[in-house]
Design a protein around this motif. Structure first.
Motif, PDB file in Angstrom:
ATOM      1  N   UNK A   1      20.681  -1.502 -24.109  1.00  0.00           N
ATOM      2  CA  UNK A   1      20.375  -2.014 -22.838  1.00  0.00           C
ATOM      3  C   UNK A   1      21.655  -2.745 -22.204  1.00  0.00           C
ATOM      4  N   UNK A   2      22.469  -3.483 -23.195  1.00  0.00           N
ATOM      5  CA  UNK A   2      23.605  -4.179 -22.940  1.00  0.00           C
ATOM      6  C   UNK A   2      24.580  -3.314 -22.650  1.00  0.00           C
ATOM      7  N   UNK A   3      24.724  -2.496 -23.297  1.00  0.00           N
ATOM      8  CA  UNK A   3      25.887  -1.409 -23.183  1.00  0.00           C
ATOM      9  C   UNK A   3      25.762  -0.512 -21.686  1.00  0.00           C
ATOM     10  N   UNK A   4      24.410  -0.188 -21.614  1.00  0.00           N
ATOM     11  CA  UNK A   4      24.120   0.363 -20.391  1.00  0.00           C
ATOM     12  C   UNK A   4      24.346  -0.548 -19.032  1.00  0.00           C
ATOM     13  N   UNK A   5      24.081  -1.734 -19.135  1.00  0.00           N
ATOM     14  CA  UNK A   5      24.223  -2.673 -18.105  1.00  0.00           C
ATOM     15  C   UNK A   5      25.813  -2.730 -17.783  1.00  0.00           C
ATOM     16  N   UNK A   6      26.446  -2.837 -18.854  1.00  0.00           N
ATOM     17  CA  UNK A   6      28.089  -2.701 -18.761  1.00  0.00           C
ATOM     18  C   UNK A   6      28.638  -1.620 -17.928  1.00  0.00           C
ATOM     19  N   UNK A   7      27.940  -0.399 -18.311  1.00  0.00           N
ATOM     20  CA  UNK A   7      28.333   0.728 -17.583  1.00  0.00           C
ATOM     21  C   UNK A   7      27.905   0.774 -16.136  1.00  0.00           C
ATOM     22  N   UNK A   8      26.580   0.368 -15.966  1.00  0.00           N
ATOM     23  CA  UNK A   8      26.063   0.162 -14.699  1.00  0.00           C
ATOM     24  C   UNK A   8      26.913  -0.723 -13.957  1.00  0.00           C
ATOM     25  N   UNK A   9      27.386  -1.740 -14.393  1.00  0.00           N
ATOM     26  CA  UNK A   9      28.083  -2.990 -13.447  1.00  0.00           C
ATOM     27  C   UNK A   9      29.543  -2.297 -13.154  1.00  0.00           C
ATOM     28  N   UNK A  10      30.093  -1.480 -14.152  1.00  0.00           N
ATOM     29  CA  UNK A  10      31.565  -1.054 -13.859  1.00  0.00           C
ATOM     30  C   UNK A  10      31.115   0.164 -12.583  1.00  0.00           C
ATOM     31  N   UNK A  11      30.184   0.774 -12.743  1.00  0.00           N
ATOM     32  CA  UNK A  11      29.876   1.849 -11.632  1.00  0.00           C
ATOM     33  C   UNK A  11      29.519   1.200 -10.253  1.00  0.00           C
ATOM     34  N   UNK A  12      28.875   0.132 -10.649  1.00  0.00           N
ATOM     35  CA  UNK A  12      28.644  -0.533  -8.982  1.00  0.00           C
ATOM     36  C   UNK A  12      29.573  -1.263  -8.305  1.00  0.00           C
ATOM     37  N   UNK A  13      30.548  -1.540  -9.223  1.00  0.00           N
ATOM     38  CA  UNK A  13      31.800  -2.274  -8.576  1.00  0.00           C
ATOM     39  C   UNK A  13      32.648  -1.154  -7.743  1.00  0.00           C
TER      40      UNK A  13
END
Length: 640
Positions: free
Chosen positions: A450-462
């Motif tokens: 979940x942590x890895x997924x959140x990091x990926x999603x965060x970068x995509x969001x920005x």
């Protein structure tokens, strides 16, 4: 009144068209209110005689607006009879509340007229309406009141009719012994006056009573007497009832082919005539015949057809259809549908007046549906209602004690199920404890993922956010450009409007200048005329011709039109299309108004007085179909 008695005889003799024509003329020529009422009521009688009930109602309903205080004498009974006939029409259409009100109103008219015949007739009709509404006590009281008036009048036929209707009322509510008593009393009176039709009706009713208790011998005996006295052409409704009784008799004896033969005839004849109740009754009889045959699909079809016609009109037949359809759904396992129809039927049953068998059927269906839907308390409630409503005259004991035992067994079974459920819950809890360690180990893996997924999603969001910001910036720049273009367009439009106004003012000024020159030339012409009287030389005449040529208004107008077209090229074409009634003179005034000239200036240009211009403009508004509030100047300015 004598004239209408003669017209009624002619109507019965078949001269319908001529009677209608004469009565219509009497209505047109009526000089008093009473004469108008008589004609109006008799027009309703003609339509009622022809069974054109809708047209008859239109004439009779006029009588509802009359006040009793305004009349006396024979006209009171005439109005009472017309409203009574209106009540009969309402009843035949299934509008029972309107029929009831009409008969109460008719009773008031007859009471003022002290017309006992009319009172007896209306109370008898009220009894029939109350019977249809399943109000037994009110039906009996009205029937007995009608009978008392007939006894006072020593009206043998009337007494027979009242006993007949009381018998029908008692039979409707299951008191067959009292019904038979009333029918035989009616038969005595009808035989005394040798009235074949009423004897025929009574024989048919007696046959129905014996048919309902399965005494086929007596039922057939009185049905044969009924058919022997029947005049089919004069009394088609009685013929339809006879066909229905024959169909029911054959159905009960198992002769289904014969039953369908008579019942289908009954349906066809009832449908082709304004006998809605008879038609519904025939549909229900056919449904029962299909039920006996075992053709449930056809039986349901006919019950549904009957229900569609009977709903909110004929309460007893509506309840019959709903209870039978509910029973079919119960057998098919469609418990919700069965419950809905049974509840609707039970809610419409006046508890004191419904037949026991019918009430018992509905309660049984409700009991069985609740039982099938696993609602033991509700099932027990309907079973207790069955016990409370039990008909003690019938040696019937309902299994309430057994049902209570069944309910207790059901409760014990429920308790055992609850114990088993608790044991299952404990086993499940132990199993959950064993699985807890497995869950903990997998939780850590899931958390890391979940942590890895959140990091990926965060970068995509920005990155998406930056992209959206760029799009937003471009959109704002585009809005600024659009706003600048709009401002430029508004400035150009304002400049065009200003130029157009300046051109209009230039044309107006030039026109006024030309008119001033023209007026000056007129004064010169007047002086030349004066010189001509003194000196008749040819030179003076030449000067006058030159002045006339120079002063030509047509040339002035052509010059004006040329310049006006340069500013408003399509004005004349548009105004001619919009207002074709305007003349050439009117169009000139419109053009002067368009360039902003006031009435005084237009008067000067056209060489007319100010009042003449005002009158012209007033007539132009009429031609243009403008209202007094509309401004002709605003209208003309609005034409581009």
């Amino acid at each position: 009144m004598k004239n209408y008695a003669l017209l009624e005889e002619r109507l019965k003799a078949g001269a319908r068209d001529s009677v209608w024509e004469v009565t219509s003329k009497l209505l047109e020529q009526a000089q008093t209110r009473a004469e108008y009422i008589l004609a109006k009521k008799f027009l309703g009688d003609i339509k009622f005689f022809d069974r054109e009930h809708e047209s008859a109602s239109l004439h009779y309903e006029y009588l509802l607006s009359l006040a009793r205080e305004d009349f006396d004498g024979e006209i009171l009974s005439v109005i009472g009879r017309g409203i009574n006939d209106l009540g009969i029409i309402y009843y035949r259409n299934g509008e029972l509340n309107k029929a009831q009100k009409a008969h109460f109103l008719s009773i008031n008219w007859y009471a003022k007229a002290k017309d006992l015949n009319g009172l007896a007739y209306n109370y008898n009709n009220l009894g029939i309406i109350y019977k249809e509404k399943k109000l037994l006590d009110s039906a009996i009281i009205s029937g007995e009141k009608a009978l008392s008036y007939a006894i006072t009048l020593e009206d043998t036929l009337g007494m027979g009719y009242n006993h007949l209707n009381l018998g029908i009322t008692y039979s409707e509510f299951g008191d067959l012994g009292k019904a038979l008593e009333e029918f035989f009393l009616a038969l005595d009176f009808f035989e005394a006056v040798e009235n074949q039709h009423t004897q025929c009706q009574t024989y048919g009713k007696i046959s129905q009573i014996y048919l309902s208790v399965n005494d086929m011998v007596e039922a057939k005996k009185y049905l044969d007497l009924h058919m022997a006295h029947l005049d089919i052409e004069k009394h088609p409704s009685t013929h339809i009832r006879a066909l229905r009784t024959q169909g029911q008799l054959h159905s009960k004896t198992g002769q289904l082919d014969s039953a369908f033969y008579y019942l289908n005839q009954c349906e066809q004849l009832a449908q082709s005539r304004p006998y809605s109740k008879l038609y519904i009754s025939s549909l229900i009889s056919i449904a029962f015949a299909h039920q006996k045959k075992g053709d449930i699909a056809q039986s349901k079809l006919y019950f549904n057809k009957a229900l569609e016609k009977a709903t909110d009109k004929f309460l007893g037949m509506e309840i019959t259809c709903k209870s039978n359809l509910a029973n079919y759904f119960l057998v098919e396992g469609k418990f919700k549908k069965a419950e809905t129809l049974a509840l609707e039927a039970y809610e419409k049953v006046p508890k004191a007046n419904i037949k026991y068998e019918q009430r018992k059927t509905i309660l049984k269906i409700l009991y069985q549906t609740q039982k099938a839907l696993a609602r033991p308390l509700q099932a027990l409630h309907y079973l207790e209602l069955l016990q409370e409503n039990r008909d003690t005259s019938k040696l019937e004991n309902l299994p309430l004690d057994l049902a209570k035992l069944e309910f207790e067994y059901y409760q014990k079974q429920k308790d055992r199920e609850n114990v088993l459920l608790r044991e299952k819950e404990q086993i499940a809890y132990r199993s959950e404890l064993k699985q807890a360690q497995l869950v903990q180990s997998t939780t850590l893996v899931i958390t890391l993922f979940a942590i890895v997924l959140i990091i990926i999603l965060y970068s995509f969001y920005h990155s998406k956010k930056r992209h959206n910001r760029l799009l937003q910036l471009k959109a704002e720049q585009l809005k600024i450009k659009n706003r600048q273009l709009d401002e430029l367009h508004q400035k150009e439009k304002a400049l065009m409007t200003q130029n157009l106004g300046e051109k209009d003012r230039h044309i107006a000024a030039m026109t006024m200048s030309q008119m001033e020159k023209l007026n000056a030339l007129k004064k010169v012409q007047e002086k030349v005329v004066q010189l001509e009287t003194v000196n008749e030389g040819g030179e003076v005449k030449n000067i006058q011709k030159m002045l006339k040529s120079t002063m030509s208004q047509e040339d002035q107008w052509d010059s004006f039109v040329h310049q006006f077209h340069g500013v408003h090229p399509e004005f004349f074409e548009k105004i001619k299309i919009l207002y074709p009634a305007l003349s050439l003179s009117d169009l000139k005034i419109c053009a002067y108004i368009k360039i902003g000239m006031d009435n005084k200036s237009i008067a000067g240009v056209t060489n007319l007085s100010l009042n003449t211009i005002k009158n012209r403009i007033y007539r132009m508004k009429k031609k243009m179909e403008l209202s007094p509030k509309d401004s002709i100047r605003d209208t003309i300015f609005g034409i581009s």
